[in-house]
Design an enzyme around this catalytic site. Structure first.
Site, short mmCIF file in Angstrom:
data_model
loop_
_atom_site.label_atom_id
_atom_site.label_comp_id
_atom_site.label_asym_id
_atom_site.label_seq_id
_atom_site.Cartn_x
_atom_site.Cartn_y
_atom_site.Cartn_z
N ILE A 147 0.83 -1.22 0.00
CA ILE A 147 0.00 0.00 0.00
C ILE A 147 0.86 1.26 0.00
O ILE A 147 0.64 2.17 -0.79
CB ILE A 147 -0.94 0.01 1.23
CG1 ILE A 147 -1.99 -1.08 1.06
CG2 ILE A 147 -1.61 1.37 1.39
CD1 ILE A 147 -2.98 -1.16 2.19
N GLN A 191 4.96 -14.36 -12.76
CA GLN A 191 3.92 -13.86 -13.69
C GLN A 191 2.94 -12.96 -12.95
O GLN A 191 2.54 -11.90 -13.46
CB GLN A 191 3.15 -15.04 -14.29
CG GLN A 191 4.00 -15.95 -15.17
CD GLN A 191 3.18 -17.13 -15.66
OE1 GLN A 191 2.01 -16.99 -16.01
NE2 GLN A 191 3.79 -18.31 -15.69
N CYS A 380 33.60 5.33 17.61
CA CYS A 380 32.59 6.21 18.20
C CYS A 380 32.37 5.86 19.67
O CYS A 380 33.23 6.14 20.50
CB CYS A 380 31.31 6.16 17.36
SG CYS A 380 30.37 7.69 17.50
N GLY A 382 32.88 3.17 20.93
CA GLY A 382 34.05 2.33 21.24
C GLY A 382 35.28 3.16 21.60
O GLY A 382 36.13 2.72 22.36
N MET A 383 35.37 4.38 21.05
CA MET A 383 36.45 5.29 21.45
C MET A 383 36.13 5.87 22.84
O MET A 383 36.99 5.94 23.71
CB MET A 383 36.58 6.44 20.45
CG MET A 383 37.55 7.53 20.89
SD MET A 383 37.00 9.15 20.34
CE MET A 383 38.44 10.15 20.61
N HIS A 519 33.23 7.29 12.01
CA HIS A 519 32.90 5.95 11.51
C HIS A 519 33.68 5.64 10.23
O HIS A 519 33.15 5.82 9.13
CB HIS A 519 31.39 5.85 11.25
CG HIS A 519 30.59 5.86 12.50
ND1 HIS A 519 30.32 4.72 13.21
CD2 HIS A 519 30.03 6.87 13.19
CE1 HIS A 519 29.62 5.03 14.28
NE2 HIS A 519 29.43 6.34 14.29
N GLU A 521 34.30 2.91 8.92
CA GLU A 521 33.71 1.79 8.17
C GLU A 521 32.82 2.27 7.02
O GLU A 521 32.63 1.56 6.04
CB GLU A 521 32.93 0.86 9.11
CG GLU A 521 31.58 1.39 9.65
CD GLU A 521 31.71 2.25 10.89
OE1 GLU A 521 32.82 2.75 11.17
OE2 GLU A 521 30.70 2.44 11.60
N1 GLN Z 1 26.16 7.38 21.93
C1 GLN Z 1 27.39 8.05 21.61
C2 GLN Z 1 27.16 9.49 21.24
O1 GLN Z 1 26.06 9.87 20.87
C3 GLN Z 1 28.13 7.33 20.49
C4 GLN Z 1 27.40 7.34 19.21
C5 GLN Z 1 27.91 6.34 18.23
O2 GLN Z 1 28.61 5.40 18.61
N2 GLN Z 1 27.54 6.45 16.98
O3 GLN Z 1 28.08 10.28 21.26
#
Ligand code: GLN
Length: 547
Positions: A147, A191, A380, A382-383, A519, A521
């Site tokens: 829809i 089809q 991010c 992770g840092m 990021h 990646e």
């Molecule tokens: N939550 C964290 C922030 O907003 C990291 C965001 C993320 O990992 N993309 O800064």
């Protein structure tokens, strides 16, 4: 003016429309054409930014700061063309534009209707930037008959009708199910799905048929006859070992030739497929294997970290090794010692994420990697975890944490080494935000420059001291703690050009320990692996040589 290829799907979802579109884009490039790929999504969210990764997979961010569908990631990985804000649209955005215009009085008191107001808005979107490219590939999300999709299909019908003949084609993907009992491939759903298209005034020029079994010639002819397409425009699509085989596989199946035939382009320029042959050679002939633990939260759904999985594969290709990535739920480490879980791995990656759940486990994983000298890539969140870990365990700030978690809990529990940024500079203007702003669109999004410290690990990895990477976050590492952390061995090796925002940290004396606020990646490609992923995998491979 661009030629348009509309890509639709029928029978079932998840047929690999995005991949087929991306592969076709790559094949047209191989024949010397410029391409741009677009995604039109029928759902009512304004963009996927606020959708849970469990729901919709990863949010792919463009250089110009749009939060888009992960299919745009495929498009970039296959074509190398940077996607833009104007390459992704949803019904939600279309309706919201129309309603905004209605409130402004732009329609001069007219009654607002799906046809023509909504369809005009879609057609205007389709035309953006058409003068810049040879082929515009527009993929419509969902399947024909949904829809929500109807206004898009109607807009495409009008669009094709209004353009000169031969400027637009339609490629439709379907499934040929196999009935084991009778040992047959069934063409009836295909089809029906083509009939469904025809009933709304659309006719496919090329049919891509997904099948788990070889499609016999007579079935192909039958499909051609019943679906009103040429037999050589019925393209079989079989399951592939790796997605990067798609360009070569579709080329062998005749897809690009069928598309050029449909446009009447003759003679078709010869393709140069060396890029994809090299990619396939690297994937299919690895000289070793490395195991990487990805310690995160959204571990049940593979698509939630799509670009990370792909970037790791590219990093492997750069080193001619196979990367085996395993997703581990960080919450496990909150109850159990991470060591027995992480011992088997040669590298640890902590990806981005939102919210406090699972963060203590990520901090433990970061500590394990730092202390055991295991390569660590923190992206991010992770840092931010790596910084909190260093603040607690190296700098003695035992209650170090992120303001994000205090905001979420509504209580002050941490010394915030990571805080909510209220104001920052983008290009030459200042962006401001208040706590409690809308969840959508309040992040630091898109490409920002970073200046790298000469002589640092990252400067060596990138081979330059100025980089541009994509961001998607609200919180930042607080430079108040920079001197203290640096005196303990955490180096702030990348900063925003104005020196206010930490972009990269690394651990001095560690073989490979890097946290990045952005990021990487999102920019990695199979034919151009991202330097951070390439070197991370190299470091992981060297660890494996030691054991
Ligand atoms: N939550 C964290 C922030 O907003 C990291 C965001 C993320 O990992 N993309 O800064």
């Amino acid at each position: 003016m661009a030629r348009y290829i509309f890509i639709t799907g029928g029978v079932v979802s998840s047929l690999g429309k995005g991949l087929a579109s991306a592969a076709l884009g790559a094949l047209l490039q191989a024949r010397g054409y410029s391409v741009r790929l677009r995604k039109l999504d029928p759902y009512l969210n304004v963009d996927p930014g606020t959708m849970s990764p469990f729901e919709h997979g990863e949010v792919f961010v463009t250089d110009d700061g749009a939060e888009t569908d992960l299919d745009l990631g495929h498009y970039e990985r296959f074509t190398g063309v940077s996607a833009r804000k104007t390459d992704s649209i949803s019904s939600g955005r279309i309706y919201s534009n129309v309603l905004e215009k209605e409130r402004r009085g732009d329609y001069l008191g007219k009654t607002i209707q799906v046809v023509p107001h909504v369809t005009n808005e879609i057609k205007d979107f389709l035309r953006i930037g058409e003068e810049e490219t040879d082929f515009m590939l527009c993929e419509i999300g969902g399947t024909v008959g949904d829809i929500e999709g109807l206004p898009f299909f109607e807009a495409i019908r009008q669009f094709i009708h209004e353009r000169p003949r031969g400027e637009c084609i339609l490629m439709h993907l379907t499934l040929l199910p196999y009935l084991a009992a009778s040992g047959e491939l069934k063409t009836k759903p295909t089809q029906h799905s083509v009939k469904e298209l025809q009933s709304i005034g659309l006719a496919p020029d090329v049919l891509v048929c997904r099948s788990e079994h070889p499609i016999p010639e007579r079935e192909r002819e039958k499909i051609a006859l019943f679906c009103n397409v040429r037999a050589d425009a019925v393209i079989p699509a079989y399951d592939l070992k790796t997605i990067y085989e798609a360009p070569l596989a579709y080329h062998r199946a005749g897809l690009d030739q069928a598309v050029l035939n449909a446009f009447g382009i003759e003679p078709a320029p010869k393709p140069n497929l060396t890029r994809w042959e090299d990619v396939m050679d690297r994937i299919t002939n690895p000289e070793g294997e490395v195991r990487v633990a990805v310690v995160g939260k959204y571990t049940q759904l593979e698509d939630a970290y799509k670009s990370i999985a792909e970037a790791l594969t590219h990093g492997g290709m750069a080193n001619r090794v196979k990367v085996r990535a395993e997703w581990i739920d960080s919450e496990i480490f909150e109850k159990e010692d991470p060591a027995p879980h992480l011992e088997r791995f040669q590298a640890i990656l902590v990806p981005g994420g939102f919210g406090e759940r699972g963060t203590e486990g990520k901090i433990k994983a970061a500590r394990y990697a730092r202390e055991k000298q295991i390569p660590y890539l923190g992206i991010c969140l992770g840092m931010q975890m790596a910084v909190i870990e260093a603040a607690r365990n190296l700098a003695g700030l035992s209650d170090a944490g992120s303001e994000e978690f205090d905001h979420e809990a509504g209580a002050k529990r941490f010394t915030p080494v990571v805080y909510l940024l209220k104001e920052w500079v983008q290009g030459n203007h200042v962006v401001a935000r208040k706590l409690g702003d809308d969840k959508g669109g309040t992040m630091r999004l898109g490409a920002y420059d970073a200046a790298l410290v000469p002589g640092s690990k990252v400067a060596e990895v990138y081979g330059t001291t100025r980089i541009e990477e994509r961001h998607r976050h609200r919180y930042e590492v607080d430079t108040q703690f920079k001197d203290k952390l640096e005196s303990c061995g955490l180096v702030f090796s990348g900063m925003s050009p104005d020196g206010r925002l930490p972009e990269i940290v690394e651990v001095k004396g560690h073989p490979w320990y890097i946290g990045v606020q952005f990021h990487p990646e999102l920019k990695s490609k199979p034919f151009e692996p991202h330097p951070l992923f390439a070197d991370f995998v190299r470091a992981a491979r060297d660890v494996s040589r030691l054991v």
